[in-house]
Write a protein that holds these residues in place. Structure first.
Motif, short mmCIF file in Angstrom:
data_model
loop_
_atom_site.label_atom_id
_atom_site.label_comp_id
_atom_site.label_asym_id
_atom_site.label_seq_id
_atom_site.Cartn_x
_atom_site.Cartn_y
_atom_site.Cartn_z
N LYS A 1 24.04 6.02 -11.90
CA LYS A 1 23.74 6.36 -10.50
C LYS A 1 24.22 7.78 -10.19
N GLY B 1 17.02 5.37 -15.13
CA GLY B 1 18.21 6.00 -15.70
C GLY B 1 19.44 5.15 -15.49
N VAL B 2 19.55 4.55 -14.30
CA VAL B 2 20.68 3.68 -14.00
C VAL B 2 20.64 2.44 -14.89
N PHE C 1 21.91 10.36 -12.41
CA PHE C 1 20.48 10.42 -12.08
C PHE C 1 20.22 10.38 -10.58
N ALA C 2 21.21 10.76 -9.77
CA ALA C 2 21.08 10.70 -8.31
C ALA C 2 20.03 11.67 -7.78
N GLN C 3 19.83 12.81 -8.43
CA GLN C 3 18.92 13.82 -7.94
C GLN C 3 17.47 13.61 -8.38
N GLN C 4 17.24 12.74 -9.33
CA GLN C 4 15.88 12.54 -9.84
C GLN C 4 15.15 11.49 -9.01
N SER C 5 13.82 11.62 -8.96
CA SER C 5 13.03 10.71 -8.14
C SER C 5 12.95 9.31 -8.74
N SER C 6 12.95 9.21 -10.06
CA SER C 6 12.87 7.88 -10.69
C SER C 6 14.24 7.52 -11.29
N ASN C 7 15.25 7.47 -10.41
CA ASN C 7 16.61 7.27 -10.89
C ASN C 7 16.92 5.83 -11.29
N GLU C 8 16.09 4.86 -10.90
CA GLU C 8 16.38 3.46 -11.23
C GLU C 8 16.39 3.23 -12.74
#
Length: 158
Positions: free
Chosen positions: A105, A117-118, A108-115
């Motif tokens: 979290k 990455g989490v 990858f907080a700044q990316q649009s598809s962060n889910e």
């Protein structure tokens, strides 16, 4: 040999299957606690427990007295060691999963598809937790204090 009346021991019965000098290979059967209460016939957990067969565990135990193949013996395991091991085995992967999800979290907080990455970080951390537990179990299994000890031949209570 009399059994110790010690609440610090978990006592289990095992069957001797092979004798090897001063050691015996024994089999213990894992039993489910489900099915022993009064509402077992109406409980879903009890039905699931009945669907899976009992697991048989084989382990080597140092003999303290003479036994024969097929005989049942009582094994003792330190309850504190058992609880510590169970705590580590269950909590380490869970904590790794949570820390991995938090790290994912954060990263990858700044990316649009962060889910994704989490999820990926959480699963990688979970895998590392399982690897750690596996290495811990191998190391601990060599230590005598974590191995079951033969208490004596199984005495049937009539």
């Amino acid at each position: 040999m009399t059994l110790p009346n010690n609440s610090n021991l978990i006592i289990e019965t095992a069957k001797v299957v092979v004798l090897e000098q001063e050691y015996a290979v024994v089999e213990c059967v894992s039993k489910s606690a489900c099915g022993s209460c009064g509402s077992a016939e109406h409980c879903g957990n009890s039905s699931i427990a009945k669907a899976f067969p009992h697991r048989v565990h084989r382990l080597s135990v140092k003999l303290t007295e003479e036994v024969q193949v097929g005989e049942q013996i009582d094994l003792g395991l330190n309850a504190k060691n058992m609880l510590t091991s169970a705590l580590l085995i269950y909590l380490v992967p869970l904590l790794c999963l949570i820390v991995g999800a938090g790290l994912g979290k954060f990263l990858f907080a700044q990316q649009s598809s962060n889910e994704w990455g989490v999820v990926l970080m959480a699963l990688l951390s979970l895998g590392l937790g399982f690897v750690f537990v596996r290495l811990f179990a191998k190391r601990v299994s060599r230590q005598l204090q974590y191995r079951p000890k033969m208490l004596g031949r199984h005495r049937r209570v009539v």
